[in-house]
Scaffold this motif. Structure first.
Motif, PDB file in Angstrom:
ATOM      1  N   VAL A  44       0.846  -1.189   0.000  1.00 46.05           N
ATOM      2  CA  VAL A  44       0.000   0.000   0.000  1.00 46.05           C
ATOM      3  C   VAL A  44       0.883   1.240   0.000  1.00 46.05           C
ATOM      4  CG1 VAL A  44      -1.960  -1.126   1.113  1.00 46.05           C
ATOM      5  CG2 VAL A  44      -0.232  -0.042   2.520  1.00 46.05           C
ATOM      6  N   ALA A  45       0.402   2.286  -0.634  1.00 46.64           N
ATOM      7  CA  ALA A  45       1.171   3.523  -0.723  1.00 46.64           C
ATOM      8  C   ALA A  45       1.215   4.255   0.611  1.00 46.64           C
ATOM      9  CB  ALA A  45       0.586   4.422  -1.811  1.00 46.64           C
ATOM     10  N   ASP A  46       0.093   4.292   1.322  1.00 48.40           N
ATOM     11  CA  ASP A  46       0.011   5.021   2.585  1.00 48.40           C
ATOM     12  C   ASP A  46      -0.533   4.070   3.658  1.00 48.40           C
ATOM     13  OD1 ASP A  46      -0.623   6.647   4.783  1.00 48.40           O
ATOM     14  OD2 ASP A  46      -1.209   8.332   3.492  1.00 48.40           O
ATOM     15  N   LEU A  47       0.374   3.421   4.370  1.00 47.39           N
ATOM     16  CA  LEU A  47       0.006   2.406   5.350  1.00 47.39           C
ATOM     17  C   LEU A  47      -0.875   2.978   6.455  1.00 47.39           C
ATOM     18  CD1 LEU A  47       0.654  -0.642   6.075  1.00 47.39           C
ATOM     19  CD2 LEU A  47       2.194   0.330   7.778  1.00 47.39           C
ATOM     20  N   ASP A  48      -0.523   4.145   6.948  1.00 45.07           N
ATOM     21  CA  ASP A  48      -1.286   4.731   8.053  1.00 45.07           C
ATOM     22  C   ASP A  48      -2.716   5.094   7.646  1.00 45.07           C
ATOM     23  OD1 ASP A  48       0.797   4.497   9.993  1.00 45.07           O
ATOM     24  OD2 ASP A  48       1.805   6.165   9.008  1.00 45.07           O
ATOM     25  N   ALA A  49      -2.884   5.610   6.433  1.00 47.20           N
ATOM     26  CA  ALA A  49      -4.228   5.945   5.953  1.00 47.20           C
ATOM     27  C   ALA A  49      -5.050   4.673   5.758  1.00 47.20           C
ATOM     28  CB  ALA A  49      -4.147   6.731   4.646  1.00 47.20           C
ATOM     29  N   ARG A  50      -4.425   3.634   5.212  1.00 47.79           N
ATOM     30  CA  ARG A  50      -5.145   2.372   5.000  1.00 47.79           C
ATOM     31  C   ARG A  50      -5.531   1.764   6.344  1.00 47.79           C
ATOM     32  NH1 ARG A  50      -8.804   0.039   2.639  1.00 47.79           N
ATOM     33  NH2 ARG A  50      -8.486  -1.953   1.583  1.00 47.79           N
ATOM     34  N   TYR A  51      -4.622   1.829   7.311  1.00 54.54           N
ATOM     35  CA  TYR A  51      -4.922   1.323   8.650  1.00 54.54           C
ATOM     36  C   TYR A  51      -6.102   2.080   9.253  1.00 54.54           C
ATOM     37  CZ  TYR A  51      -4.663   0.471  13.630  1.00 54.54           C
ATOM     38  OH  TYR A  51      -4.985   0.161  14.923  1.00 54.54           O
ATOM     39  N   ALA A  52      -6.076   3.405   9.157  1.00 59.55           N
ATOM     40  CA  ALA A  52      -7.151   4.218   9.737  1.00 59.55           C
ATOM     41  C   ALA A  52      -8.503   3.842   9.130  1.00 59.55           C
ATOM     42  CB  ALA A  52      -6.862   5.703   9.522  1.00 59.55           C
ATOM     43  N   ALA A  53      -8.535   3.627   7.813  1.00 63.06           N
ATOM     44  CA  ALA A  53      -9.789   3.272   7.158  1.00 63.06           C
ATOM     45  C   ALA A  53     -10.289   1.906   7.635  1.00 63.06           C
ATOM     46  CB  ALA A  53      -9.608   3.267   5.644  1.00 63.06           C
ATOM     47  N   LEU A  54      -9.394   0.935   7.755  1.00 67.97           N
ATOM     48  CA  LEU A  54      -9.802  -0.398   8.182  1.00 67.97           C
ATOM     49  C   LEU A  54     -10.037  -0.465   9.686  1.00 67.97           C
ATOM     50  CD1 LEU A  54      -7.546  -2.603   5.891  1.00 67.97           C
ATOM     51  CD2 LEU A  54      -9.945  -1.967   5.582  1.00 67.97           C
ATOM     52  N   PHE A 114      -3.735  -5.664  14.940  1.00 65.79           N
ATOM     53  CA  PHE A 114      -2.795  -4.844  15.715  1.00 65.79           C
ATOM     54  C   PHE A 114      -2.449  -3.606  14.904  1.00 65.79           C
ATOM     55  CE2 PHE A 114      -0.464  -8.203  13.506  1.00 65.79           C
ATOM     56  CZ  PHE A 114       0.441  -7.476  12.740  1.00 65.79           C
ATOM     57  N   ALA A 115      -1.940  -2.585  15.591  1.00 66.94           N
ATOM     58  CA  ALA A 115      -1.575  -1.325  14.947  1.00 66.94           C
ATOM     59  C   ALA A 115      -0.348  -1.507  14.059  1.00 66.94           C
ATOM     60  CB  ALA A 115      -1.296  -0.264  16.008  1.00 66.94           C
ATOM     61  N   PRO A 116      -0.129  -0.609  13.080  1.00 68.98           N
ATOM     62  CA  PRO A 116       1.071  -0.707  12.246  1.00 68.98           C
ATOM     63  C   PRO A 116       2.329  -0.744  13.098  1.00 68.98           C
ATOM     64  CG  PRO A 116      -0.432   0.902  11.327  1.00 68.98           C
ATOM     65  CD  PRO A 116      -0.978   0.513  12.691  1.00 68.98           C
ATOM     66  N   PRO A 153     -13.543 -13.151   7.224  1.00 71.67           N
ATOM     67  CA  PRO A 153     -14.522 -13.948   7.965  1.00 71.67           C
ATOM     68  C   PRO A 153     -14.199 -15.435   8.066  1.00 71.67           C
ATOM     69  CG  PRO A 153     -15.661 -12.390   6.563  1.00 71.67           C
ATOM     70  CD  PRO A 153     -14.199 -12.322   6.195  1.00 71.67           C
ATOM     71  N   ASP A 154     -13.389 -15.962   7.144  1.00 71.18           N
ATOM     72  CA  ASP A 154     -12.998 -17.364   7.203  1.00 71.18           C
ATOM     73  C   ASP A 154     -11.696 -17.581   7.971  1.00 71.18           C
ATOM     74  OD1 ASP A 154     -15.145 -18.524   5.771  1.00 71.18           O
ATOM     75  OD2 ASP A 154     -14.265 -17.776   3.914  1.00 71.18           O
ATOM     76  N   GLY A 155     -11.123 -16.499   8.530  1.00 71.25           N
ATOM     77  CA  GLY A 155      -9.896 -16.611   9.294  1.00 71.25           C
ATOM     78  C   GLY A 155      -8.635 -16.480   8.472  1.00 71.25           C
ATOM     79  N   ASN A 156      -8.750 -16.158   7.173  1.00 66.27           N
ATOM     80  CA  ASN A 156      -7.564 -15.946   6.350  1.00 66.27           C
ATOM     81  C   ASN A 156      -6.941 -14.603   6.698  1.00 66.27           C
ATOM     82  OD1 ASN A 156      -7.866 -18.343   4.660  1.00 66.27           O
ATOM     83  ND2 ASN A 156      -9.691 -17.302   3.907  1.00 66.27           N
ATOM     84  N   LEU A 157      -5.613 -14.558   6.721  1.00 69.22           N
ATOM     85  CA  LEU A 157      -4.913 -13.334   7.071  1.00 69.22           C
ATOM     86  C   LEU A 157      -4.538 -12.536   5.834  1.00 69.22           C
ATOM     87  CD1 LEU A 157      -2.557 -14.633   9.900  1.00 69.22           C
ATOM     88  CD2 LEU A 157      -4.814 -13.595  10.110  1.00 69.22           C
ATOM     89  N   LEU A 158      -4.733 -11.215   5.923  1.00 64.55           N
ATOM     90  CA  LEU A 158      -4.323 -10.285   4.869  1.00 64.55           C
ATOM     91  C   LEU A 158      -3.417  -9.260   5.530  1.00 64.55           C
ATOM     92  CD1 LEU A 158      -7.449 -11.192   4.294  1.00 64.55           C
ATOM     93  CD2 LEU A 158      -7.180  -9.594   2.418  1.00 64.55           C
ATOM     94  N   ALA A 159      -2.178  -9.195   5.065  1.00 61.29           N
ATOM     95  CA  ALA A 159      -1.192  -8.261   5.607  1.00 61.29           C
ATOM     96  C   ALA A 159      -1.074  -7.077   4.667  1.00 61.29           C
ATOM     97  CB  ALA A 159       0.151  -8.962   5.760  1.00 61.29           C
ATOM     98  N   PHE A 160      -1.090  -5.876   5.231  1.00 56.02           N
ATOM     99  CA  PHE A 160      -0.922  -4.636   4.470  1.00 56.02           C
ATOM    100  C   PHE A 160       0.436  -4.072   4.855  1.00 56.02           C
ATOM    101  CE2 PHE A 160      -5.342  -5.555   4.574  1.00 56.02           C
ATOM    102  CZ  PHE A 160      -5.808  -5.155   3.335  1.00 56.02           C
ATOM    103  N   GLU A 161       1.303  -3.841   3.851  1.00 56.96           N
ATOM    104  CA  GLU A 161       2.693  -3.465   4.100  1.00 56.96           C
ATOM    105  C   GLU A 161       3.131  -2.279   3.264  1.00 56.96           C
ATOM    106  OE1 GLU A 161       6.023  -6.527   4.526  1.00 56.96           O
ATOM    107  OE2 GLU A 161       4.379  -7.714   3.700  1.00 56.96           O
ATOM    108  N   SER A 162       4.124  -1.555   3.786  1.00 55.87           N
ATOM    109  CA  SER A 162       4.819  -0.537   3.019  1.00 55.87           C
ATOM    110  C   SER A 162       6.272  -0.522   3.461  1.00 55.87           C
ATOM    111  CB  SER A 162       4.183   0.843   3.202  1.00 55.87           C
ATOM    112  OG  SER A 162       4.363   1.301   4.516  1.00 55.87           O
ATOM    113  N   ALA A 163       7.112  -0.054   2.579  1.00 54.45           N
ATOM    114  CA  ALA A 163       8.559  -0.019   2.866  1.00 54.45           C
ATOM    115  C   ALA A 163       8.887   1.078   3.845  1.00 54.45           C
ATOM    116  CB  ALA A 163       9.334   0.189   1.571  1.00 54.45           C
TER     117      ALA A 163
END
Length: 126
Positions: free
Chosen positions: A81-91, A99-101, A116-126
């Motif tokens: 993601v381009a802006d991790l903090d903005a994406r975190y705030a939205a979600l 957990f927080a970034p 909902p099925d327990g699959n993990l999605l990680a959002f990352e930025s450099a």
């Protein structure tokens, strides 16, 4: 609309060497980088072109990379993601993140959500 880009999926394989051989030798994916060995848990990042896979042996971690163990050996999808903090705030407004970034031991910042099925999605930025 968010511009999340699928980057890689994470697998904690039951047989590290066989799984590395499958992706590297069987599928012909290229090794991007490796870590560990000599007594430390091993890991490898491979690329199949537009998407990659990160394989890692089970390991203790100070950061939340241990959250992968929530699903045992099930893959985790990683999105750049381009802006991790903005994406975190939205979600976070929807109560989704686990957990927080935070900084990871592989040099990025991230947070993780569970579908909902327990699959993990990680959002990352450099």
């Amino acid at each position: 609309m968010a511009a999340d880009r699928l980057d890689h999926f994470f697998i904690e394989p039951s047989d590290f060497d066989a799984t590395v051989a499958f992706y590297r030798d069987g599928l012909g994916w290229l090794v991007r980088f490796e870590w560990g060995g000599q007594g430390a848990p091993r890991g490898v990042a491979l690329s199949g072109g537009e998407v990659g896979v990160v394989l890692a042996e089970r390991h203790p971690a100070e950061d939340h990379s241990k959250s992968h163990g929530i699903n045992g050996h099930r893959p985790t999808l990683h999105f750049k993601v381009a802006d991790l903090d903005a994406r975190y705030a939205a979600l976070q407004a929807q109560g989704l993140p686990l957990f927080a970034p935070e900084a990871t031991h592989w040099g990025t910042r991230w947070f993780v959500v569970k579908d909902p099925d327990g699959n993990l999605l990680a959002f990352e930025s450099a």
